[in-house]
Design an enzyme around this catalytic site. Sequence first.
Site, PDB file in Angstrom:
ATOM      1  N   GLU A 127       1.013  -0.843  -0.088  1.00  0.00           N
ATOM      2  CA  GLU A 127      -0.059  -0.123  -0.205  1.00  0.00           C
ATOM      3  C   GLU A 127       0.895   1.228  -0.008  1.00  0.00           C
ATOM      4  O   GLU A 127       0.762   2.180   0.731  1.00  0.00           O
ATOM      5  CB  GLU A 127      -1.036   0.155   1.225  1.00  0.00           C
ATOM      6  CG  GLU A 127      -2.008  -1.375   1.287  1.00  0.00           C
ATOM      7  CD  GLU A 127      -2.877  -1.302   2.321  1.00  0.00           C
ATOM      8  OE1 GLU A 127      -2.877  -0.389   3.336  1.00  0.00           O
ATOM      9  OE2 GLU A 127      -3.485  -2.162   2.375  1.00  0.00           O
ATOM     10  N   ASN A 168       2.040  -5.269  -3.050  1.00  0.00           N
ATOM     11  CA  ASN A 168       0.834  -5.617  -2.793  1.00  0.00           C
ATOM     12  C   ASN A 168       0.079  -4.225  -2.566  1.00  0.00           C
ATOM     13  O   ASN A 168       0.582  -3.415  -1.928  1.00  0.00           O
ATOM     14  CB  ASN A 168       0.720  -6.597  -1.454  1.00  0.00           C
ATOM     15  CG  ASN A 168      -0.850  -7.066  -1.276  1.00  0.00           C
ATOM     16  OD1 ASN A 168      -1.341  -7.714  -2.125  1.00  0.00           O
ATOM     17  ND2 ASN A 168      -1.134  -6.654  -0.150  1.00  0.00           N
ATOM     18  N   HIS A 204     -10.410  -6.070  -2.206  1.00  0.00           N
ATOM     19  CA  HIS A 204     -11.454  -6.102  -1.256  1.00  0.00           C
ATOM     20  C   HIS A 204     -12.780  -5.308  -2.113  1.00  0.00           C
ATOM     21  O   HIS A 204     -12.541  -4.419  -2.416  1.00  0.00           O
ATOM     22  CB  HIS A 204     -10.964  -5.255  -0.051  1.00  0.00           C
ATOM     23  CG  HIS A 204      -9.949  -5.752   0.707  1.00  0.00           C
ATOM     24  ND1 HIS A 204     -10.211  -6.885   1.533  1.00  0.00           N
ATOM     25  CD2 HIS A 204      -8.844  -5.622   0.917  1.00  0.00           C
ATOM     26  CE1 HIS A 204      -9.091  -7.251   2.373  1.00  0.00           C
ATOM     27  NE2 HIS A 204      -8.072  -6.329   1.794  1.00  0.00           N
ATOM     28  N   GLU A 232      -6.194 -10.858  -1.082  1.00  0.00           N
ATOM     29  CA  GLU A 232      -7.160 -10.742   0.283  1.00  0.00           C
ATOM     30  C   GLU A 232      -8.400 -10.449  -0.313  1.00  0.00           C
ATOM     31  O   GLU A 232      -9.349  -9.763   0.301  1.00  0.00           O
ATOM     32  CB  GLU A 232      -6.673  -9.007   0.825  1.00  0.00           C
ATOM     33  CG  GLU A 232      -4.783  -9.192   1.226  1.00  0.00           C
ATOM     34  CD  GLU A 232      -4.687  -7.982   1.832  1.00  0.00           C
ATOM     35  OE1 GLU A 232      -5.620  -7.112   2.069  1.00  0.00           O
ATOM     36  OE2 GLU A 232      -3.533  -7.607   1.860  1.00  0.00           O
ATOM     37  N   ASP A 234     -12.198 -10.356  -0.521  1.00  0.00           N
ATOM     38  CA  ASP A 234     -13.596 -10.661   0.339  1.00  0.00           C
ATOM     39  C   ASP A 234     -14.640  -9.500  -0.360  1.00  0.00           C
ATOM     40  O   ASP A 234     -14.202  -8.569  -1.028  1.00  0.00           O
ATOM     41  CB  ASP A 234     -13.271 -10.341   1.767  1.00  0.00           C
ATOM     42  CG  ASP A 234     -12.705  -8.865   2.062  1.00  0.00           C
ATOM     43  OD1 ASP A 234     -12.404  -8.826   3.272  1.00  0.00           O
ATOM     44  OD2 ASP A 234     -12.613  -7.911   1.328  1.00  0.00           O
TER      45      ASP A 234
HETATM   46  O1  G3I Z   1      -3.142  -7.506  19.046  1.00  0.00           O
HETATM   47  C1  G3I Z   1      -3.926  -6.331  19.652  1.00  0.00           C
HETATM   48  C2  G3I Z   1      -4.331  -6.886  20.998  1.00  0.00           C
HETATM   49  O2  G3I Z   1      -3.321  -7.154  21.641  1.00  0.00           O
HETATM   50  C3  G3I Z   1      -5.383  -5.759  21.540  1.00  0.00           C
HETATM   51  O3  G3I Z   1      -5.869  -6.152  22.753  1.00  0.00           O
HETATM   52  C4  G3I Z   1      -6.302  -5.373  20.388  1.00  0.00           C
HETATM   53  C5  G3I Z   1      -7.319  -4.390  21.002  1.00  0.00           C
HETATM   54  O4  G3I Z   1      -6.499  -3.041  20.689  1.00  0.00           O
HETATM   55  O5  G3I Z   1      -5.757  -5.032  19.218  1.00  0.00           O
HETATM   56  C6  G3I Z   1      -4.922  -5.979  18.663  1.00  0.00           C
HETATM   57  O6  G3I Z   1      -4.332  -5.610  17.489  1.00  0.00           O
HETATM   58  C7  G3I Z   1      -5.291  -5.410  16.312  1.00  0.00           C
HETATM   59  C8  G3I Z   1      -4.689  -6.600  15.320  1.00  0.00           C
HETATM   60  O7  G3I Z   1      -5.609  -6.277  14.062  1.00  0.00           O
HETATM   61  C9  G3I Z   1      -4.939  -8.002  15.655  1.00  0.00           C
HETATM   62  O8  G3I Z   1      -6.087  -8.443  15.949  1.00  0.00           O
HETATM   63  C10 G3I Z   1      -5.440  -4.002  15.848  1.00  0.00           C
HETATM   64  O9  G3I Z   1      -6.056  -3.323  16.878  1.00  0.00           O
HETATM   65  C11 G3I Z   1      -6.007  -4.040  14.614  1.00  0.00           C
HETATM   66  O10 G3I Z   1      -5.950  -2.507  14.100  1.00  0.00           O
HETATM   67  C12 G3I Z   1      -5.746  -5.186  13.659  1.00  0.00           C
HETATM   68  O11 G3I Z   1      -6.628  -4.967  12.429  1.00  0.00           O
HETATM   69  C13 G3I Z   1      -6.071  -5.635  11.291  1.00  0.00           C
HETATM   70  C14 G3I Z   1      -5.726  -4.632  10.104  1.00  0.00           C
HETATM   71  O12 G3I Z   1      -5.270  -5.237   8.969  1.00  0.00           O
HETATM   72  C15 G3I Z   1      -4.898  -3.271  10.660  1.00  0.00           C
HETATM   73  O13 G3I Z   1      -3.787  -3.305  10.169  1.00  0.00           O
HETATM   74  C16 G3I Z   1      -6.777  -6.673  10.775  1.00  0.00           C
HETATM   75  O14 G3I Z   1      -7.188  -7.696  11.590  1.00  0.00           O
HETATM   76  C17 G3I Z   1      -6.509  -7.317   9.373  1.00  0.00           C
HETATM   77  O15 G3I Z   1      -7.424  -7.905   8.880  1.00  0.00           O
HETATM   78  C18 G3I Z   1      -6.069  -6.062   8.547  1.00  0.00           C
HETATM   79  O16 G3I Z   1      -5.524  -6.571   7.387  1.00  0.00           O
HETATM   80  C19 G3I Z   1      -5.429  -5.432   6.443  1.00  0.00           C
HETATM   81  C20 G3I Z   1      -4.147  -6.159   5.415  1.00  0.00           C
HETATM   82  O17 G3I Z   1      -3.099  -6.123   6.443  1.00  0.00           O
HETATM   83  C21 G3I Z   1      -3.638  -5.106   4.450  1.00  0.00           C
HETATM   84  N1  G3I Z   1      -4.740  -4.903   3.582  1.00  0.00           N
HETATM   85  C22 G3I Z   1      -5.913  -4.440   4.076  1.00  0.00           C
HETATM   86  C23 G3I Z   1      -6.278  -5.273   5.169  1.00  0.00           C
HETATM   87  C24 G3I Z   1      -7.505  -4.858   5.888  1.00  0.00           C
HETATM   88  O18 G3I Z   1      -7.544  -3.665   6.602  1.00  0.00           O
END
Ligand code: G3I
Length: 302
Positions: A127, A168, A204, A232, A234
Amino acid sequence: AETLGASAAENGRYFGAAIAPNFLGEQAYADTLNAEFNSIVAENAMKWDATEPAQGQFNFSGGDELVAYAEEHGMAVRGHTLVWHAQQPAWAQGLTGQALHDAMTGHIEGVASHYQGKISSWDVVNEAFEWDGSRRQSNLQIQLGDGWIEDAFRAAEAADPDAKLCYNDYGTDGVNAKSDAIYDMVVDFQARGVPIDCVGFQTHLSSDSDLSSYQENLQRFADLGVDVEITELDVGGSGSAQAGVFRTVTEACLNVDRCTGITVWGITDKYSWRGEETPLLFDGNYQKKEAYTAVLEALNAA
Ligand code: G3I
């Protein structure tokens, strides 16, 4: 064949899913993964914040668990993602100039060498472009200038010569200003001998996404001599409209020889990052949705 992975394999492709290690202990999650998918990618476990919480101090526990699981179940592993403006650990976010450059290349070296030989393809950079084709003004772009992307690819090549190296991004679901900019970068990299092997199209979507130039876009990248991967997938929505979009994307990959496979961004709607949009192939109770049937039919019709 009867399953997504087996049917994809009959067409020389993989069918994968984004996985979180903490769900592998849930029987229905593991059963569905084992039955339907022959490739996995870490949804979050291999990102910079997860793997290098302090500079030079790596934590590979989540990624190692996924790699071990994949090896045990004969699945390939995509690497996601070495360098991204999001989910950088706090210690990296404030760095400037050469210190940030060294942090970036040190991270790539540390992670890609740890997983050397185990990753089918790495999302080396994720990105880096805006909708209009300009560079995203991330800390990486601002501090390091335009050369940071090629530096990341060269560092990844040095650390793991076996892995395919991908760029990507999202919003590249057709011929548009963003996909044009990425296309031009690939042409430039090839002209200057910067290693790049593939482009990942996150894909997406929603049920009314315009896919009129989706296949044409994949094809023009393939014509450059790089692989294309749907990384990715969906589709927000439900029913036949959602199924139709999944079918179109699947058919596009089957129609482009260098499309090596499809990864959906999760197994079940229950854990999707887009939860309320129910965007995946299995519902919250791991039941196959109309979209699942559409994908399997498309894979078997090829
Ligand atoms: O691991 C922490 C945990 O310790 C904490 O308690 C919790 C609540 O604050 O947060 C957890 O981290 C979260 C992480 O996912 C793991 O669950 C982050 O807050 C949350 O922002 C993160 O979201 C991910 C997102 O990327 C953010 O970068 C999504 O699961 C994931 O599906 C998403 O995937 C991205 C790809 O990497 C790149 N392309 C877009 C795609 C969708 O945004």
